[in-house]
Scaffold this motif. Sequence first.
Motif, mmCIF file in Angstrom:
data_model
loop_
_atom_site.group_PDB
_atom_site.id
_atom_site.type_symbol
_atom_site.label_atom_id
_atom_site.label_comp_id
_atom_site.label_asym_id
_atom_site.label_seq_id
_atom_site.Cartn_x
_atom_site.Cartn_y
_atom_site.Cartn_z
ATOM 1 N N ASP A 298 -34.040 15.174 20.670
ATOM 2 C CA ASP A 298 -34.666 14.638 19.453
ATOM 3 C C ASP A 298 -35.763 15.557 18.903
ATOM 4 O O ASP A 298 -36.942 15.185 18.865
ATOM 5 C CB ASP A 298 -35.254 13.255 19.745
ATOM 6 C CG ASP A 298 -35.688 12.543 18.459
ATOM 7 O OD1 ASP A 298 -35.152 12.885 17.386
ATOM 8 O OD2 ASP A 298 -36.574 11.677 18.534
ATOM 9 N N PRO A 299 -35.406 16.755 18.468
ATOM 10 C CA PRO A 299 -36.429 17.727 18.017
ATOM 11 C C PRO A 299 -36.944 17.447 16.601
ATOM 12 O O PRO A 299 -36.794 18.261 15.684
ATOM 13 C CB PRO A 299 -35.664 19.045 18.085
ATOM 14 C CG PRO A 299 -34.256 18.680 17.767
ATOM 15 C CD PRO A 299 -34.045 17.306 18.359
ATOM 16 N N PHE A 300 -37.546 16.273 16.424
ATOM 17 C CA PHE A 300 -38.008 15.860 15.098
ATOM 18 C C PHE A 300 -39.026 16.822 14.521
ATOM 19 O O PHE A 300 -39.050 17.100 13.318
ATOM 20 C CB PHE A 300 -38.614 14.448 15.210
ATOM 21 C CG PHE A 300 -39.346 13.995 13.977
ATOM 22 C CD1 PHE A 300 -38.649 13.489 12.893
ATOM 23 C CD2 PHE A 300 -40.727 14.089 13.898
ATOM 24 C CE1 PHE A 300 -39.315 13.079 11.749
ATOM 25 C CE2 PHE A 300 -41.407 13.678 12.754
ATOM 26 C CZ PHE A 300 -40.699 13.166 11.688
ATOM 27 N N PHE A 301 -39.906 17.346 15.366
ATOM 28 C CA PHE A 301 -41.007 18.157 14.858
ATOM 29 C C PHE A 301 -40.587 19.578 14.501
ATOM 30 O O PHE A 301 -41.362 20.291 13.851
ATOM 31 C CB PHE A 301 -42.152 18.194 15.869
ATOM 32 C CG PHE A 301 -42.960 16.929 15.869
ATOM 33 C CD1 PHE A 301 -43.950 16.717 14.934
ATOM 34 C CD2 PHE A 301 -42.700 15.934 16.791
ATOM 35 C CE1 PHE A 301 -44.682 15.545 14.914
ATOM 36 C CE2 PHE A 301 -43.420 14.759 16.784
ATOM 37 C CZ PHE A 301 -44.413 14.561 15.844
ATOM 38 N N ALA A 302 -39.408 20.026 14.877
ATOM 39 C CA ALA A 302 -38.963 21.364 14.486
ATOM 40 C C ALA A 302 -38.705 21.441 12.979
ATOM 41 O O ALA A 302 -39.297 22.281 12.285
ATOM 42 C CB ALA A 302 -37.730 21.769 15.289
ATOM 43 N N PRO A 303 -37.828 20.575 12.415
ATOM 44 C CA PRO A 303 -37.650 20.624 10.959
ATOM 45 C C PRO A 303 -38.897 20.199 10.194
ATOM 46 O O PRO A 303 -39.168 20.696 9.096
ATOM 47 C CB PRO A 303 -36.481 19.671 10.701
ATOM 48 C CG PRO A 303 -36.438 18.774 11.872
ATOM 49 C CD PRO A 303 -36.909 19.592 13.039
ATOM 50 N N THR A 304 -39.674 19.261 10.778
ATOM 51 C CA THR A 304 -40.901 18.822 10.104
ATOM 52 C C THR A 304 -41.866 19.988 9.938
ATOM 53 O O THR A 304 -42.412 20.224 8.855
ATOM 54 C CB THR A 304 -41.575 17.692 10.895
ATOM 55 O OG1 THR A 304 -40.686 16.580 10.981
ATOM 56 C CG2 THR A 304 -42.862 17.256 10.222
#
Length: 378
Positions: A41-47
């Motif tokens: 769940d790499p939410f903060f990469a695209p963010t």
Amino acid sequence: MRQWWRGARGRIRDDGMTVVELTLAATAAWMLAARVIGHPDPFFAPTAALVVLGEARGRRVRQTVEILLGVAAGVLVAELLVYALGPGTGTVFLVLLLTTGLMVAIGARTTLVVQAAVSAMYLVAVAAPSGTLMPFRFVDALIGGAVALAASQLLAARDPLAPLVREARQSFADLAGVLDALDDALARCDETAARTALDRSRELDDCVDRLRTAVRATGETLRFRVRRRRHVGQVREVEATARQLDYAVRNVRVLARAGVTLTRLCADTPPELGDAIPALAAAVRAAGESVATDLTGEDAARHAARADEAAMTAVRVAGRLLASDPALPVTMIVGQIRATAIDLLRGVGHDDVAVLERVDEALGVVPAQVASQRSESA
């Protein structure tokens, strides 16, 4: 609806590539974190990619790296606090305080501060870490920021002058917009509208700052590219123009303040100002086009000539008012029209001495030394 659709098409035409760039960068950051490195769940990469790339436009590499590290550090601080204290009101307070404080410390703009705070809140309220601390989110933020940094440099390599051209046009357009608003307020003797124009004039310093930032960022980009170094001289000219624009902004601010005073004396507002101020606004827009087209290799001389003609028209029309012993606010406006015209013409490359002589002659003011020389020759 037709008008809205035309506006929407224009905005898509102008900024459609930005949408594509942001989408590709965010997707690449997600794929790199999820599929290559294997983060869950790499939410903060695209963010982080979206935040850094959005803030990187027009900034130097050093500033972009500072933003990248600031975003990643904010995520790390939030993650450590949530892990140590657990979700709760006190944790929310500390996370928001430290995250926003960190963003302010690195000189982030308000949008970045808000985005960082929202990301920190997401981590506290939705995705709080559990179990053994594994700094996936911190690494994801670094990955997203690195992708954004690489993307910003690739975009700069494609067209390094584009951000500077865009800022030059926008800065001069904003200045002309204030003159338009003031002209409308004077025509209607509307003090409230005049005060609104004055408030807008006080915000023009940000336009000058953005232009100067774009100059520094473009200069840095060009130094790293041998084939583009021929444009360094053009960027230096824009830097000199930014100084003149700064003077013009100050002049217009004083002009707007006098305009507020004049709206209280509605009967004393001369109609000549309805010709002089729009002419000055036209000169501002033409000067902006001259700067922009000089960078793009188009016919800058044509726009510089238009700026010259419109500025001299503004001064000539305003100068007629001096013969009628006008009210003090009108005299102040005439003086600022003169000063703004001088700074605009200097900004598009005219000789300083020649500009002063031509403007004063158009205004009907002849220096004492010139007047004595003319009388002796007569």
